[in-house]
Design a protein around this motif. Structure first.
Motif, PDB file in Angstrom:
ATOM      1  N   ALA A 242       0.622  -1.161   0.405  1.00 38.65           N
ATOM      2  CA  ALA A 242      -0.073  -0.275   0.408  1.00 38.65           C
ATOM      3  C   ALA A 242       0.688   1.209  -0.056  1.00 38.65           C
ATOM      4  CB  ALA A 242      -0.992  -0.230   0.790  1.00 38.65           C
ATOM      5  N   PHE A 243       0.502   2.821  -0.143  1.00 44.03           N
ATOM      6  CA  PHE A 243       0.941   3.984  -0.267  1.00 44.03           C
ATOM      7  C   PHE A 243       0.243   4.631  -0.664  1.00 44.03           C
ATOM      8  CE2 PHE A 243       1.568   2.261  -4.787  1.00 44.03           C
ATOM      9  CZ  PHE A 243       1.342   3.599  -5.669  1.00 44.03           C
ATOM     10  N   VAL A 244       0.671   5.930  -0.374  1.00 46.71           N
ATOM     11  CA  VAL A 244       0.049   7.260  -0.244  1.00 46.71           C
ATOM     12  C   VAL A 244       1.075   8.377  -1.339  1.00 46.71           C
ATOM     13  CG1 VAL A 244      -1.099   6.542   1.326  1.00 46.71           C
ATOM     14  CG2 VAL A 244       1.248   8.179   1.576  1.00 46.71           C
ATOM     15  N   THR A 245       0.173   9.598  -1.641  1.00 46.83           N
ATOM     16  CA  THR A 245       1.244  10.208  -2.928  1.00 46.83           C
ATOM     17  C   THR A 245       0.755  11.698  -2.805  1.00 46.83           C
ATOM     18  OG1 THR A 245      -0.785   9.763  -4.643  1.00 46.83           O
ATOM     19  CG2 THR A 245       1.615   8.064  -4.381  1.00 46.83           C
ATOM     20  N   SER A 246       1.412  12.361  -3.130  1.00 47.27           N
ATOM     21  CA  SER A 246       0.538  14.013  -2.334  1.00 47.27           C
ATOM     22  C   SER A 246       2.055  15.075  -2.654  1.00 47.27           C
ATOM     23  CB  SER A 246       0.522  14.106  -0.974  1.00 47.27           C
ATOM     24  OG  SER A 246       1.942  14.133  -0.304  1.00 47.27           O
ATOM     25  N   ALA A 247       1.822  16.062  -2.880  1.00 50.71           N
ATOM     26  CA  ALA A 247       3.151  16.468  -3.312  1.00 50.71           C
ATOM     27  C   ALA A 247       4.085  17.259  -2.310  1.00 50.71           C
ATOM     28  CB  ALA A 247       2.312  18.070  -4.160  1.00 50.71           C
ATOM     29  N   SER A 248       3.505  17.315  -1.181  1.00 49.50           N
ATOM     30  CA  SER A 248       4.758  17.292  -0.095  1.00 49.50           C
ATOM     31  C   SER A 248       5.313  15.408   0.487  1.00 49.50           C
ATOM     32  CB  SER A 248       3.891  17.458   1.110  1.00 49.50           C
ATOM     33  OG  SER A 248       2.992  16.625   1.462  1.00 49.50           O
ATOM     34  N   THR A 249       5.046  14.488  -0.210  1.00 49.72           N
ATOM     35  CA  THR A 249       5.750  12.922   0.190  1.00 49.72           C
ATOM     36  C   THR A 249       5.508  12.338  -0.569  1.00 49.72           C
ATOM     37  OG1 THR A 249       3.413  12.320  -0.169  1.00 49.72           O
ATOM     38  CG2 THR A 249       3.615  13.028   2.274  1.00 49.72           C
ATOM     39  N   PHE A 250       5.471  12.729  -2.536  1.00 47.79           N
ATOM     40  CA  PHE A 250       5.762  11.720  -3.533  1.00 47.79           C
ATOM     41  C   PHE A 250       4.684  10.658  -3.116  1.00 47.79           C
ATOM     42  CE2 PHE A 250       9.601  14.646  -2.243  1.00 47.79           C
ATOM     43  CZ  PHE A 250       9.380  15.681  -2.947  1.00 47.79           C
ATOM     44  N   VAL A 251       6.014   9.503  -3.312  1.00 49.73           N
ATOM     45  CA  VAL A 251       5.306   8.364  -2.857  1.00 49.73           C
ATOM     46  C   VAL A 251       5.784   8.043  -1.572  1.00 49.73           C
ATOM     47  CG1 VAL A 251       4.782   6.265  -3.956  1.00 49.73           C
ATOM     48  CG2 VAL A 251       4.555   7.804  -5.218  1.00 49.73           C
ATOM     49  N   PHE A 252       4.707   7.579  -0.238  1.00 49.78           N
ATOM     50  CA  PHE A 252       5.065   7.022   0.854  1.00 49.78           C
ATOM     51  C   PHE A 252       4.252   5.792   0.699  1.00 49.78           C
ATOM     52  CE2 PHE A 252       6.567  10.457   4.197  1.00 49.78           C
ATOM     53  CZ  PHE A 252       7.283  11.122   3.620  1.00 49.78           C
ATOM     54  N   PRO A 253       5.480   4.564   1.074  1.00 52.82           N
ATOM     55  CA  PRO A 253       5.189   3.373   1.219  1.00 52.82           C
ATOM     56  C   PRO A 253       3.941   3.413   2.649  1.00 52.82           C
ATOM     57  CG  PRO A 253       7.137   3.898   0.944  1.00 52.82           C
ATOM     58  CD  PRO A 253       7.041   4.669   1.300  1.00 52.82           C
ATOM     59  N   VAL A 254       3.137   2.556   2.892  1.00 49.28           N
ATOM     60  CA  VAL A 254       1.985   1.959   3.791  1.00 49.28           C
ATOM     61  C   VAL A 254       1.896   0.487   4.410  1.00 49.28           C
ATOM     62  CG1 VAL A 254      -0.039   1.780   4.853  1.00 49.28           C
ATOM     63  CG2 VAL A 254       0.246   4.022   2.934  1.00 49.28           C
ATOM     64  N   VAL A 255       2.770   0.313   5.536  1.00 42.33           N
ATOM     65  CA  VAL A 255       3.105  -0.894   5.505  1.00 42.33           C
ATOM     66  C   VAL A 255       2.240  -1.073   6.906  1.00 42.33           C
ATOM     67  CG1 VAL A 255       5.371   0.069   5.364  1.00 42.33           C
ATOM     68  CG2 VAL A 255       4.818  -0.335   7.444  1.00 42.33           C
ATOM     69  N   GLU A 256       1.177  -0.803   7.942  1.00 42.97           N
ATOM     70  CA  GLU A 256       0.359  -0.614   8.531  1.00 42.97           C
ATOM     71  C   GLU A 256      -0.374  -0.189   8.414  1.00 42.97           C
ATOM     72  OE1 GLU A 256       0.191  -0.774  13.662  1.00 42.97           O
ATOM     73  OE2 GLU A 256       1.130  -1.606  12.079  1.00 42.97           O
ATOM     74  N   VAL A 257      -2.629  -1.242   8.674  1.00 41.96           N
ATOM     75  CA  VAL A 257      -3.351  -0.125   8.506  1.00 41.96           C
ATOM     76  C   VAL A 257      -4.037  -1.094   9.476  1.00 41.96           C
ATOM     77  CG1 VAL A 257      -5.471   0.020   7.409  1.00 41.96           C
ATOM     78  CG2 VAL A 257      -3.458  -0.029   5.971  1.00 41.96           C
ATOM     79  N   ASP A 258      -4.773   0.000  10.640  1.00 36.83           N
ATOM     80  CA  ASP A 258      -5.417  -0.918  11.317  1.00 36.83           C
ATOM     81  C   ASP A 258      -4.989  -1.536  12.642  1.00 36.83           C
ATOM     82  OD1 ASP A 258      -7.089   1.333  11.529  1.00 36.83           O
ATOM     83  OD2 ASP A 258      -9.068   0.085  10.501  1.00 36.83           O
ATOM     84  N   GLY A 259      -3.873  -1.492  12.320  1.00 37.49           N
ATOM     85  CA  GLY A 259      -2.853  -2.545  13.535  1.00 37.49           C
ATOM     86  C   GLY A 259      -2.480  -4.111  12.468  1.00 37.49           C
ATOM     87  N   ALA A 260      -2.730  -4.062  11.405  1.00 34.46           N
ATOM     88  CA  ALA A 260      -2.531  -4.790  10.366  1.00 34.46           C
ATOM     89  C   ALA A 260      -1.185  -4.858   9.533  1.00 34.46           C
ATOM     90  CB  ALA A 260      -3.488  -5.741   9.723  1.00 34.46           C
ATOM     91  N   ALA A 261       0.498  -5.947  10.031  1.00 32.07           N
ATOM     92  CA  ALA A 261       0.382  -5.354   8.895  1.00 32.07           C
ATOM     93  C   ALA A 261       0.053  -5.990   7.342  1.00 32.07           C
ATOM     94  CB  ALA A 261       2.089  -6.312   9.216  1.00 32.07           C
ATOM     95  N   VAL A 262       0.247  -4.887   6.584  1.00 32.17           N
ATOM     96  CA  VAL A 262       0.553  -4.878   5.068  1.00 32.17           C
ATOM     97  C   VAL A 262       1.346  -5.393   4.195  1.00 32.17           C
ATOM     98  CG1 VAL A 262       0.216  -3.294   2.565  1.00 32.17           C
ATOM     99  CG2 VAL A 262      -0.761  -2.641   4.702  1.00 32.17           C
ATOM    100  N   GLY A 263       1.315  -6.246   3.301  1.00 33.55           N
ATOM    101  CA  GLY A 263       2.323  -7.616   3.226  1.00 33.55           C
ATOM    102  C   GLY A 263       3.418  -7.927   3.958  1.00 33.55           C
ATOM    103  N   THR A 264       4.496  -7.068   3.219  1.00 27.69           N
ATOM    104  CA  THR A 264       5.673  -7.720   4.661  1.00 27.69           C
ATOM    105  C   THR A 264       5.855  -7.177   6.246  1.00 27.69           C
ATOM    106  OG1 THR A 264       7.856  -6.853   3.185  1.00 27.69           O
ATOM    107  CG2 THR A 264       6.644  -9.217   2.941  1.00 27.69           C
ATOM    108  N   GLY A 265       5.193  -6.106   5.840  1.00 28.39           N
ATOM    109  CA  GLY A 265       5.398  -4.767   7.149  1.00 28.39           C
ATOM    110  C   GLY A 265       6.499  -3.965   6.512  1.00 28.39           C
ATOM    111  N   SER A 266       7.033  -4.156   5.737  1.00 29.46           N
ATOM    112  CA  SER A 266       8.248  -2.983   4.992  1.00 29.46           C
ATOM    113  C   SER A 266       7.900  -2.522   3.436  1.00 29.46           C
ATOM    114  CB  SER A 266       8.971  -4.033   4.228  1.00 29.46           C
ATOM    115  OG  SER A 266       9.541  -4.852   5.942  1.00 29.46           O
ATOM    116  N   PRO A 267       8.255  -1.391   3.556  1.00 31.27           N
ATOM    117  CA  PRO A 267       7.383  -0.869   2.366  1.00 31.27           C
ATOM    118  C   PRO A 267       8.223  -2.011   0.823  1.00 31.27           C
ATOM    119  CG  PRO A 267       9.205   0.866   2.998  1.00 31.27           C
ATOM    120  CD  PRO A 267       9.138  -0.805   3.578  1.00 31.27           C
ATOM    121  N   GLY A 268       7.240  -1.827  -0.302  1.00 38.34           N
ATOM    122  CA  GLY A 268       7.438  -2.749  -1.049  1.00 38.34           C
ATOM    123  C   GLY A 268       7.960  -2.224  -2.356  1.00 38.34           C
TER     124      GLY A 268
END
Length: 287
Positions: A242-268
């Motif tokens: 998972a990830f987000v985009t914006s003008a101030s962050t560009f592309v940031f990986p999301v490694v956890e959603v509501d306490g659950a690890a996404v994928g390996t829990g590390s940037p993909g």
């Protein structure tokens, strides 16, 4: 060091800048804004931000400020005078300051829009540690007004959402409406499943992100599959990335959603590669 800022045609030290107490941006949140990133002293995606500003003004029936055609020059001058190599330029346009408070819009022929710009110095913007570690998000109800496609200064609930995330030891919040994620508090949201990038389709439900448009274009040029549709928090938890985009962050990986690890829990790899491409291509095209 005191910044030079721009207010209604004047370049001023920040401690001398003033706006009327009757300004509708202050009283009614009757204003729109844009934030343009600066990398290597250049403005990133400036044309996209200017087009979206024009659209926001049109959607609110707000007149263009007299300085509209000079905004690139104003941005460049502020970047130069404040010595910004990496950072941001904030631009806000309000409906102006009539003689008194009133719910009715003032006469556009007698009330000039208020235009304010200032810079923010952010050394290390392109090499943010969060890009390497990823961020953690929580989900919250999306109770904002229905025209999220207009980039207004009505940012109280997004601010509250960030505070909710902070209270839970997280970095940001994804807003959920009718069971599906709309967007983050200040970014567009994405998941990756089986090699497909999934992000909500454009509508009045989300901001039409300038960085979003560029990242999706780069993704398609790199032969990555993109699917524009709503997705749920459960899908996010089960995603590979998972990830987000914006003008101030560009592309940031999301490694956890509501306490659950996404994928390996590390940037993909998808988010990591998209960030690399975005920074490389945006620096080439910066103005």
């Amino acid at each position: 060091m005191t910044r030079t800022v721009y207010v209604n045609g004047e370049y001023l030290p920040e401690n001398e800048a003033k706006v009327s107490i009757f300004d509708r941006g202050f009283l009614m949140a009757d204003g729109v804004y844009e934030v343009t990133s600066v990398l290597g002293g250049k403005l990133i995606d400036f044309d996209g931000h200017l087009k979206r500003l024009e659209r926001s003004l049109n959607e609110l029936d707000m007149p263009k400020p007299a300085a509209f055609d000079d905004l690139l020059e104003i941005h460049r001058k502020l970047v130069a005078e404040n010595g910004i190599t990496e950072g941001m330029v904030y631009l806000q346009v309000t409906r102006g300051a009539p003689d008194d408070r009133d719910f009715v819009f003032p006469d556009a022929e007698t009330t000039e829009p208020t235009v304010v710009l200032f810079t923010q110095n952010k050394p290390g913007l392109a090499n943010s540690p969060a890009a390497k570690t990823g961020i953690k998000v929580i989900s919250i109800d999306d109770i904002r007004w229905g025209r999220r496609d207009i980039k207004t200064v009505q940012l109280l609930y997004p601010s509250m959402g960030k505070m909710m995330a902070k209270a839970q030891g997280c970095d940001d919040a994804w807003m959920v409406e009718d069971g599906a994620v709309t967007e983050g508090t200040s970014n567009n949201a994405y998941i990756v499943k089986d090699g497909v990038i999934i992000t909500r389709n454009l509508s009045t439900d989300i901001l039409h992100g300038i960085t979003r448009a560029a990242v999706l274009r780069f993704a398609r040029e790199a032969q990555m599959k993109v699917e524009e549709r709503p997705f749920t928090i459960e899908e996010a938890k089960a995603a590979d990335e998972a990830f987000v985009t914006s003008a101030s962050t560009f592309v940031f990986p999301v490694v956890e959603v509501d306490g659950a690890a996404v994928g390996t829990g590390s940037p993909g790899p998808v988010a990591t590669r998209l960030r690399e491409i975005y920074l490389e291509e945006s620096l080439k095209a910066g103005v």
